[in-house]
Design a protein around this motif. Sequence first.
Motif, PDB file in Angstrom:
ATOM      1  N   ARG A   1     -16.119 -12.181 -35.719  1.00  0.00           N
ATOM      2  CA  ARG A   1     -15.889 -10.747 -35.496  1.00  0.00           C
ATOM      3  C   ARG A   1     -14.889 -10.155 -36.487  1.00  0.00           C
ATOM      4  O   ARG A   1     -14.651  -8.943 -36.487  1.00  0.00           O
ATOM      5  CB  ARG A   1     -15.378 -10.502 -34.076  1.00  0.00           C
TER       6      ARG A   1
ATOM      7  N   GLU B   1     -15.455 -17.512 -32.481  1.00  0.00           N
ATOM      8  CA  GLU B   1     -15.913 -16.192 -32.050  1.00  0.00           C
ATOM      9  C   GLU B   1     -15.073 -15.084 -32.687  1.00  0.00           C
ATOM     10  O   GLU B   1     -15.610 -14.068 -33.141  1.00  0.00           O
ATOM     11  CB  GLU B   1     -15.878 -16.097 -30.526  1.00  0.00           C
ATOM     12  N   GLU B   2     -13.751 -15.268 -32.739  1.00  0.00           N
ATOM     13  CA  GLU B   2     -12.891 -14.269 -33.384  1.00  0.00           C
ATOM     14  C   GLU B   2     -13.140 -14.193 -34.886  1.00  0.00           C
ATOM     15  O   GLU B   2     -13.127 -13.107 -35.476  1.00  0.00           O
ATOM     16  CB  GLU B   2     -11.413 -14.587 -33.139  1.00  0.00           C
TER      17      GLU B   2
ATOM     18  N   GLN C   1     -24.767 -20.524 -33.864  1.00  0.00           N
ATOM     19  CA  GLN C   1     -23.318 -20.308 -33.783  1.00  0.00           C
ATOM     20  C   GLN C   1     -22.808 -20.035 -32.371  1.00  0.00           C
ATOM     21  O   GLN C   1     -21.746 -20.570 -31.993  1.00  0.00           O
ATOM     22  CB  GLN C   1     -22.894 -19.205 -34.752  1.00  0.00           C
ATOM     23  N   PRO C   2     -23.499 -19.241 -31.545  1.00  0.00           N
ATOM     24  CA  PRO C   2     -22.988 -19.034 -30.187  1.00  0.00           C
ATOM     25  C   PRO C   2     -22.859 -20.320 -29.383  1.00  0.00           C
ATOM     26  O   PRO C   2     -21.952 -20.461 -28.552  1.00  0.00           O
ATOM     27  CB  PRO C   2     -24.024 -18.091 -29.563  1.00  0.00           C
TER      28      PRO C   2
ATOM     29  N   ALA D   1     -19.737 -22.454 -30.599  1.00  0.00           N
ATOM     30  CA  ALA D   1     -18.418 -21.825 -30.544  1.00  0.00           C
ATOM     31  C   ALA D   1     -17.412 -22.651 -29.746  1.00  0.00           C
ATOM     32  O   ALA D   1     -16.227 -22.707 -30.091  1.00  0.00           O
ATOM     33  CB  ALA D   1     -18.540 -20.427 -29.950  1.00  0.00           C
TER      34      ALA D   1
END
Length: 304
Positions: free
Chosen positions: A240, A236-237, A225-226, A229
């Motif tokens: 979170r 990313e938001e 996932q990183p 993104a």
Amino acid sequence: MASWWRLRVPASSANLGPGFDSLGLALSLYLHCRFRTATRLTITVSGRDAESISTGEDNLIWQTALRVARELGQELPPIELEIVTEAPLGKGLGSSASAITAGVLIADAILGLKWKNERILDVAASIEGHPDNVAACILGSVVASAVDSEGTAHAVRLEMPLHFEVAVVVPDYPLPTHKARAALPDSYSRADAIFNIQRASLLIAALSTGTASAFPTALEDRIHQPYRAALVPGLEEILRLRAPGLLGCCLSGAGPSILVFLNQGRNEVTDAVTKIFAAHGHGAEILDADVDREGCLVWQEGAA
């Protein structure tokens, strides 16, 4: 005239955060097929994104069925095939896995192979290239899967806890799997490997026992996932995001769709995800989907 067969294959979400290429979940969005032997190949398609599905010899379902027959040294007769689709294509919901599973099931029915799920899984996984999506298609619910050192696919099905729900939020653009794969590095640090092993183990335990307190930690990931993104604005938001009733979010497969785990407040949670996409200039659709608990089904019309 030959009698008609019908089949239904669920869509699927793979990875589930940390379980890259190993964990999958079946969704109540279906690929429906009706088929029978015929004098020539005829394929009709209707439903979602039908215009993107070939009605010719290169149709993935038909090519998969031909491949199964060829590898067995048998000849598959032409068929009349009616396809109805419910899941969007190119959005990380396992459309190719559904099609491949359907092709294997068609070959099994027409050739009278009577394969068990284990063989269907192994053949479908060898064609797809990884077992997570096809395992969910075949077995339903939540699956953990792997390919052994001899190339044989294995999968274990878990019952999704009834007090856990899922939702799918689909943004208004596709993300080709090959592009999402190309964003990944060739190697990972020991720390990142350990990080994902811990979370994938925690996720399986949480899904097996219905332990909500393991979330959202159980969905954290450093493997895919990183790196994706940048291809999914707002991801990313979304990862979170915290809200009442929300267990956590993750990419569905390679994306760009978002799989949402929750135990209450469905509308509020999914609306929060769509607002993040909107803030990044993209519309998003909330699909009416839940966990499919049956897996693929095949039956003959008129059979008792």
